[in-house]
Design an enzyme around this catalytic site. Structure first.
Site, short mmCIF file in Angstrom:
data_model
loop_
_atom_site.label_atom_id
_atom_site.label_comp_id
_atom_site.label_asym_id
_atom_site.label_seq_id
_atom_site.Cartn_x
_atom_site.Cartn_y
_atom_site.Cartn_z
N ARG A 53 0.82 -1.22 0.00
CA ARG A 53 0.00 0.00 0.00
C ARG A 53 0.85 1.26 0.00
O ARG A 53 0.34 2.35 -0.16
CB ARG A 53 -0.85 0.00 1.27
CG ARG A 53 -2.29 -0.29 0.98
CD ARG A 53 -3.18 0.11 2.08
NE ARG A 53 -2.60 -0.12 3.40
CZ ARG A 53 -3.33 -0.36 4.48
NH1 ARG A 53 -4.63 -0.41 4.39
NH2 ARG A 53 -2.78 -0.53 5.66
N LYS A 150 0.93 -18.42 7.65
CA LYS A 150 0.21 -18.62 8.89
C LYS A 150 0.20 -17.32 9.70
O LYS A 150 1.04 -16.47 9.43
CB LYS A 150 0.83 -19.76 9.70
CG LYS A 150 2.35 -19.66 9.81
CD LYS A 150 2.93 -19.71 11.16
CE LYS A 150 2.82 -18.56 12.04
NZ LYS A 150 3.88 -18.11 12.84
N HIS A 242 4.15 -24.58 14.20
CA HIS A 242 5.51 -25.15 14.24
C HIS A 242 5.64 -26.33 15.21
O HIS A 242 6.15 -27.38 14.86
CB HIS A 242 6.54 -24.09 14.63
CG HIS A 242 6.50 -22.86 13.78
ND1 HIS A 242 6.21 -22.89 12.43
CD2 HIS A 242 6.73 -21.56 14.06
CE1 HIS A 242 6.27 -21.66 11.94
NE2 HIS A 242 6.57 -20.84 12.91
C1 BG6 Z 1 7.36 -17.35 13.14
C2 BG6 Z 1 6.71 -16.67 14.31
O1 BG6 Z 1 6.46 -18.19 12.49
O2 BG6 Z 1 8.47 -18.12 13.60
C3 BG6 Z 1 7.70 -15.79 15.05
O3 BG6 Z 1 5.63 -15.88 13.85
C4 BG6 Z 1 8.94 -16.59 15.42
O4 BG6 Z 1 7.12 -15.21 16.21
C5 BG6 Z 1 9.48 -17.34 14.22
O5 BG6 Z 1 9.91 -15.69 15.92
C6 BG6 Z 1 10.61 -18.28 14.63
O6 BG6 Z 1 11.20 -18.82 13.47
P1 BG6 Z 1 12.70 -19.31 13.46
O7 BG6 Z 1 12.89 -19.88 12.09
O8 BG6 Z 1 13.55 -18.10 13.73
O9 BG6 Z 1 12.82 -20.33 14.55
#
Ligand code: BG6
Length: 485
Positions: A53, A150, A242
């Protein structure tokens, strides 16, 4: 880092990123495109269209990309970076407005064999309106694919609604619900470790395993995502996707073939076997917490409330759950899931705690530590098998646990591609194995909704924990078990 040497197919795609100037696009998606172009897996002819935007002109757009990408891609080559910037175009749109994509077609290739990859990296409340606008602008081709970031909704009902809106225009084989954890090398290695080593698979059950711990700990706070985070919290931001996906890979039955639907059928069975957490269970099987001020790496850091600039909030930044998978293989085995922000360090780890020996034959010896398989996912990438061995020396038997360590990082010299690199290419080649199917997402929401509703009904409060600690003090969830730190 050495360059990848394996021969690859060259892919051609028009990549359209909604939320193109957002954090995820700049920090993860564009760097992933950079590396895949550099390693000649994406064709130099690809186009990247960033939609946002913001009202900026071409020069400002290119300057912004160049500053941000140089900062993020530490080893960027000037030539490769300017090539990436040269194939990026900017498209300004207010995605809530009907007809906002009507001029997009002129930026896309009209040839039928080019994959159009629409990446939705904006709030999922906009997914329905974007899809309708894509349809109205006649941009959805049979070779189009849509990537959904997500969290998909904020509960089962909203997620179903969004899935249905998208299903009106894309069929399931065109929809890629991304969970970047599944693209991590060490996470994919879970499947290889389990399904190529007979040694483990034979012991992978309730008869031999006492408990399983899955920890995803972060030392960062919520940063500039406070507005988003405060609406979701750790349960929705991390556990719903996750941690449940990691749990699925640890717990699934061996799929008979490595095909997207077969693997996802098995994951679905695990999710459907999760014991719902009702009001009574939530008090003994879950802990939620929120970080206060504290010290990290010697520096004072702010509390969550200061980070989000509010006087009060019920949002949790830490969750620990004792979960059970009620099926034959896992009956009675607790799965401890734990995640939090502003903890002492960033590390993701899965610990398989095997049962202890039934009887100790060594007289007067100290108690024997159970075997553990510790899978370090990040930032260290290693697998440790903790075993008891004799301490050398005459007279009697003394023993202690020692780890047999497989250092994944140093065993392979090539650069490990980032999760998004692998996943982007999988989207273009149409491989859905590492993406969530609609019914999987629905099943995980069902379980998460049971926790969220129980928290609300029982009015379970956040326990406060200092930044830089290991989370709320009494988060040890089972009688005499301890977290593997
Ligand atoms: C994301 C979350 O999906 O994963 C974040 O929204 C988080 O809050 C992140 O920090 C962590 O990912 P990674 O790959 O750094 O472990």
């Amino acid at each position: 880092m050495t360059k990848e040497t394996t021969s690859k197919k060259l892919f051609l795609s028009d990549i359209i990123i909604f939320g193109g100037l957002g954090d995820l696009s700049l920090r993860k998606i564009l760097p992933a495109i950079y590396y895949r172009l550099q390693s000649k897996q994406l064709s130099n002819e690809c186009k990247v269209i960033l939609i946002s935007r913001q009202d900026i002109n071409k020069k400002e757009f290119e300057d912004l990309l160049s500053v941000k990408l140089e900062e993020i891609i530490k080893d960027a080559s000037k030539k490769d970076l300017s090539h990436l910037i040269s194939i990026c175009e900017y498209y300004n749109a207010d995605l809530t407005q009907k007809g906002c994509l009507n001029n997009l077609k002129s930026l896309l290739r009209s040839v039928d064999n080019v994959v159009r990859l629409f990446y939705f990296s904006v709030s999922s409340s906009l997914f329905g309106s974007i899809t309708k606008n894509l349809k109205e602008a006649q941009l959805i081709t049979p070779k189009s694919r849509v990537v959904l970031e997500k969290p998909l909704g904020h509960n089962g009902e909203s997620s179903k609604k969004i899935n249905n809106e998208i299903a009106d225009y894309f069929n399931e084989s065109q929809i890629f619900r991304i969970d970047h954890y599944l693209g991590k090398e060490t996470v994919q290695n879970l499947m290889v470790l389990r399904f190529t080593n007979n040694l483990y698979e034979n012991a992978w059950n309730a008869q031999n395993i006492d408990n399983i711990q899955i920890t995803v700990s972060e030392n960062l706070g919520v940063g500039n995502r406070g507005g988003f985070y405060d609406k979701y919290g750790a349960l929705l931001d991390m556990v719903q996707n996750h941690l449940l996906q990691l749990m699925c890979l640890v717990a699934i039955e061996p799929p008979n073939i490595l095909d997207a639907n077969t693997v996802r059928d098995e994951k679905l069975k695990v999710l459907k076997s999760l014991r719902p957490i009702d009001i009574d269970l939530c008090k003994t099987h879950t802990v939620k917490g929120q970080y206060t001020r504290g010290k990290l790496d010697g520096k004072e850091v702010k509390s969550y409330l200061e980070d989000i600039d509010k006087f009060s909030s019920d949002t949790e930044t830490f969750v620990a759950i004792r979960a059970y998978i009620d099926n034959w293989r896992w009956a009675g085995v607790p799965f401890y899931l734990r995640t939090g922000k502003r903890l002492s360090r960033k590390h993701s780890q899965i610990t398989i705690n095997f049962k202890n020996i039934p009887h100790n034959i060594f007289p007067g010896g100290k108690s024997i530590v159970n075997n553990k398989l510790i899978i370090n996912l990040q930032p260290e990438e290693s697998i440790e098998l903790v075993q008891t061995v004799k301490t050398p020396g005459p007279g009697g038997y003394r023993y202690k646990p020692i780890s047999l360590v497989l250092d994944y990082g140093s065993s392979f010299k090539e650069r490990f591609p980032e999760a998004y690199e692998r996943l982007l290419i999988d989207v273009i080649r149409g491989n859905q194995t590492l993406f969530m199917r609609k019914d999987e997402v629905e099943a995980s929401w069902e379980w998460i909704d049971s926790i969220n509703e129980s928290w609300t009904k029982s009015n379970l409060k956040n326990q406060l924990y200092s930044s830089g600690s290991n989370g709320p003090g009494d988060h040890i969830l089972l009688d005499n078990h301890e977290w593997n730190e």
